[in-house]
Motif scaffolding. Sequence first.
Motif, PDB file in Angstrom:
ATOM      1  N   VAL A 150       6.760   1.085   4.291  1.00  0.00           N
ATOM      2  CA  VAL A 150       6.811  -0.182   3.588  1.00  0.00           C
ATOM      3  C   VAL A 150       7.719   0.608   2.356  1.00  0.00           C
ATOM      4  CG1 VAL A 150       5.543  -1.587   1.880  1.00  0.00           C
ATOM      5  CG2 VAL A 150       4.670  -0.895   4.138  1.00  0.00           C
ATOM      6  N   HIS A 151       8.649  -0.394   1.905  1.00  0.00           N
ATOM      7  CA  HIS A 151       9.537   0.137   0.694  1.00  0.00           C
ATOM      8  C   HIS A 151       8.350   0.256  -0.486  1.00  0.00           C
ATOM      9  CE1 HIS A 151      12.606   0.281  -2.278  1.00  0.00           C
ATOM     10  NE2 HIS A 151      13.268   0.724  -1.385  1.00  0.00           N
ATOM     11  N   PRO A 152       8.772   1.073  -1.285  1.00  0.00           N
ATOM     12  CA  PRO A 152       7.855   1.122  -2.476  1.00  0.00           C
ATOM     13  C   PRO A 152       8.000  -0.194  -3.364  1.00  0.00           C
ATOM     14  CG  PRO A 152       8.987   3.256  -2.473  1.00  0.00           C
ATOM     15  CD  PRO A 152       9.483   2.222  -1.445  1.00  0.00           C
ATOM     16  N   LEU A 153       9.174  -0.852  -3.534  1.00  0.00           N
ATOM     17  CA  LEU A 153       9.312  -1.975  -4.325  1.00  0.00           C
ATOM     18  C   LEU A 153       8.326  -3.244  -3.573  1.00  0.00           C
ATOM     19  CD1 LEU A 153      12.847  -1.902  -5.144  1.00  0.00           C
ATOM     20  CD2 LEU A 153      11.186  -1.889  -6.491  1.00  0.00           C
ATOM     21  N   THR A 154       8.291  -3.029  -2.239  1.00  0.00           N
ATOM     22  CA  THR A 154       7.368  -4.037  -1.712  1.00  0.00           C
ATOM     23  C   THR A 154       5.979  -3.811  -1.919  1.00  0.00           C
ATOM     24  OG1 THR A 154       9.482  -4.572  -0.091  1.00  0.00           O
ATOM     25  CG2 THR A 154       7.013  -5.323   0.451  1.00  0.00           C
ATOM     26  N   ALA A 155       5.685  -2.321  -1.629  1.00  0.00           N
ATOM     27  CA  ALA A 155       4.251  -1.932  -1.665  1.00  0.00           C
ATOM     28  C   ALA A 155       3.611  -2.616  -3.067  1.00  0.00           C
ATOM     29  CB  ALA A 155       3.975  -0.647  -1.418  1.00  0.00           C
ATOM     30  N   ASP A 156       4.414  -2.176  -4.211  1.00  0.00           N
ATOM     31  CA  ASP A 156       4.010  -2.406  -5.411  1.00  0.00           C
ATOM     32  C   ASP A 156       4.285  -3.887  -6.145  1.00  0.00           C
ATOM     33  OD1 ASP A 156       3.304   0.349  -5.704  1.00  0.00           O
ATOM     34  OD2 ASP A 156       5.421   0.861  -6.518  1.00  0.00           O
ATOM     35  N   GLY A 157       4.815  -4.592  -4.980  1.00  0.00           N
ATOM     36  CA  GLY A 157       5.080  -6.401  -5.458  1.00  0.00           C
ATOM     37  C   GLY A 157       4.254  -6.928  -4.357  1.00  0.00           C
TER      38      GLY A 157
ATOM     39  N   LEU B 262       3.401   4.454   3.461  1.00  0.00           N
ATOM     40  CA  LEU B 262       2.897   4.086   4.814  1.00  0.00           C
ATOM     41  C   LEU B 262       1.657   3.306   4.829  1.00  0.00           C
ATOM     42  CD1 LEU B 262       3.597   7.736   6.292  1.00  0.00           C
ATOM     43  CD2 LEU B 262       4.986   5.847   6.664  1.00  0.00           C
ATOM     44  N   LEU B 263       1.488   2.333   5.746  1.00  0.00           N
ATOM     45  CA  LEU B 263       0.565   1.496   5.804  1.00  0.00           C
ATOM     46  C   LEU B 263      -0.144   1.478   7.220  1.00  0.00           C
ATOM     47  CD1 LEU B 263      -1.289  -0.627   3.974  1.00  0.00           C
ATOM     48  CD2 LEU B 263       0.447  -2.302   5.085  1.00  0.00           C
TER      49      LEU B 263
ATOM     50  N   ASP C 294      -8.015  -7.110   4.136  1.00  0.00           N
ATOM     51  CA  ASP C 294      -9.235  -6.160   4.065  1.00  0.00           C
ATOM     52  C   ASP C 294      -9.420  -5.155   5.335  1.00  0.00           C
ATOM     53  OD1 ASP C 294      -9.360  -7.941   5.871  1.00  0.00           O
ATOM     54  OD2 ASP C 294     -11.737  -8.737   5.525  1.00  0.00           O
ATOM     55  N   ARG C 295      -7.890  -5.193   5.866  1.00  0.00           N
ATOM     56  CA  ARG C 295      -8.076  -4.257   7.287  1.00  0.00           C
ATOM     57  C   ARG C 295      -6.889  -3.304   7.141  1.00  0.00           C
ATOM     58  NH1 ARG C 295      -8.052  -7.335  12.460  1.00  0.00           N
ATOM     59  NH2 ARG C 295      -6.810  -8.995  11.472  1.00  0.00           N
ATOM     60  N   ALA C 296      -6.252  -3.377   6.153  1.00  0.00           N
ATOM     61  CA  ALA C 296      -4.801  -2.570   5.848  1.00  0.00           C
ATOM     62  C   ALA C 296      -5.248  -1.318   5.194  1.00  0.00           C
ATOM     63  CB  ALA C 296      -3.774  -3.183   5.264  1.00  0.00           C
ATOM     64  N   VAL C 297      -5.023  -0.162   5.502  1.00  0.00           N
ATOM     65  CA  VAL C 297      -5.379   1.021   4.775  1.00  0.00           C
ATOM     66  C   VAL C 297      -3.918   1.913   4.391  1.00  0.00           C
ATOM     67  CG1 VAL C 297      -6.773   3.342   4.655  1.00  0.00           C
ATOM     68  CG2 VAL C 297      -7.276   1.314   6.115  1.00  0.00           C
TER      69      VAL C 297
ATOM     70  N   SER D  94      -3.700  10.055  10.833  1.00  0.00           N
ATOM     71  CA  SER D  94      -4.187  11.343  10.326  1.00  0.00           C
ATOM     72  C   SER D  94      -3.303  12.356   9.958  1.00  0.00           C
ATOM     73  CB  SER D  94      -5.249  12.109  11.154  1.00  0.00           C
ATOM     74  OG  SER D  94      -4.538  12.509  12.757  1.00  0.00           O
ATOM     75  N   ALA D  95      -1.860  12.235  10.523  1.00  0.00           N
ATOM     76  CA  ALA D  95      -0.801  13.081  10.019  1.00  0.00           C
ATOM     77  C   ALA D  95      -0.454  12.769   8.734  1.00  0.00           C
ATOM     78  CB  ALA D  95       0.298  12.973  10.900  1.00  0.00           C
ATOM     79  N   ALA D  96      -0.724  11.497   8.294  1.00  0.00           N
ATOM     80  CA  ALA D  96      -0.261  10.828   6.877  1.00  0.00           C
ATOM     81  C   ALA D  96      -1.385  10.848   5.976  1.00  0.00           C
ATOM     82  CB  ALA D  96       0.056   9.269   7.052  1.00  0.00           C
TER      83      ALA D  96
END
Length: 598
Positions: A250-257, A209-210, A270-273, A233-235
């Motif tokens: 976000v799919h893990p393969l995308t998040a890690d790629g 989750l992003l 610089d604004r995504a958490v 906050s729930a995440a």
Amino acid sequence: MPLGDHPVTPRRAPGGPRGDDGPAAALLLRVLGTLLREDVAGLRSRSVPHHAPDGRWLRLAGRGDAETLLLPVREDGFQAEWTARLPLLRRETSGTDLTSCDDVLAALAAHADPADRPGFAAFARECRHALDAARLHDATDAATSAALGDRYGTDPAGWTGPAASLAFDTLAARTDHPVYPASRGRAGLGEADLRAYAPEFHPSFRLRLLALPAGAVTSTGRAPAGAPPVAPSAAGLPERLDAGHVLLPVHPLTADGPLADALRARGLHDRAVPAPRDRGPLVVPTLSMRTVALAADPRVHIKLPLATATLGLLNRRTVRPGTLRDGAAGQRLLEAVVAREPRFRETVLLADETVHAHAGHELLAAMTRTLPAAAAGATVVPLAALLAPAPGGGTVLDRLARRHSGGDPLALLDALLTLLFDWQTTLFGYGIALESHQQNVSLVLDPAAAHPVRLLLKDNDGPRVNTVRLRARLGPGAPGPAFDDPRVLCTDDGPVADLFTTVTVHLCAGAFAFGLAAGDRARLGELLRLVRDRLRQAVARLGPADGGDVLRTRVLEAPRLPVKAMVTAGTLLTKARSGASDINKHYTTGPNYLPREA
């Protein structure tokens, strides 16, 4: 040296597959048949027949630096007159047999335009991915079947509800595509990725989750309870983010790629958490892999972009924001037809795909699909799984037939074709054809329902719509269809009829006839008469002004039919070289296999 005059003793090329390598031979046979059907490097149009004691061959004469090649063939009939008979291509001069996809494609590339040769090397790489996956499937088939049996029961006919439907997706993912020979491969993914995230292994994993600034995200609709987004906050994120941020799955393969590059392209790096990894929902992949089902509520699916490709290296599995809008537009269009055609209100079920969000990038998008409530107690089987081997023996269709059609698979196929053709020809009368291939249409079986046999449709973002015919049927006051993709709308029946033929007729009807005949389940002539009879009956319900004459002329009585050229458009040629505006709707032609009326 013509084959029929001076047969040579074949010699295997170095590096060819081992004699016991069944997956390699099966893949090469499919590849050769596809290359012949699509006339790659002139394999069909420039070849001349030669006869030898073992059967018919085609001879592709050498030119320039390209050597003369020989291909053993047999009669086919399904989208091509001829197909490969043996998994080899022979060099005429030396008599060497090329028995690997690498060697075959290298030999054919010499016959192609030099500008196209990189595509042959790319397809060879794609075939290597597909072969690795096929070998992995063979090695894990028994364990996977046992695991599905332990979890859902040993009889697939008893797999009911949305969770068990995912088990059918697993079986379908281990089955070859009817047209695309390297369908099991996924570009850029290795064995660990497949085991962790691919449907053929039935894994479960957590989405990421992003949190993104709310102003950067465009969203439509409200996700069902339990599906993301939730409050940041729930995440597990700070409460201060709740006021100005929203969550995007976000799919893990995308998040890690490639996620970082996508965020940078949108000025969001610089604004995504990111939320803690253990706070994303647990999911199970569906047949499409990029779409996953919530483990806690499998009626809810989430479609997410992946930086991979299937069914062609140009057929990327990302999600363009425009396709999200088009899927919702397609759904609304189908709902309008169902509202005007009462007999489909209980027999054609539509997944809801109106909930989606994106941040203006094909890797920053998500669509939430909700299956209709009617799927809850039913057996929901994607058509792609019907001919898959079932745990305990036989095919899925065989096992379903024991419970739902008195043990007669043809009776169940008959019921499917009757409803499918009635629905799709009705749509044609409105000027609509769907990209509703075997993955996008499911058979819904429920003996307790008023209609024991129903269809479930999803992914309606790529239709063809003849706006002239649509306006004539819906009336001048009807709202016009709003699609982002300009290729969807047309003003004549041609593109609509081509899509109807290549998807509904070939993939959802003809493929089952030829598949069942190949498995000695019934005579091919009997199966093809069934397909033609049900199609003819459905077309007869349309008046001449509603497209009946068009379908009779372009499908039932046409000497040749359009055929998807998926390898050509998807990998071998660039779009500039192939001229394909849509790689899934780029065609060659093949014989009409439907028997003529007596």
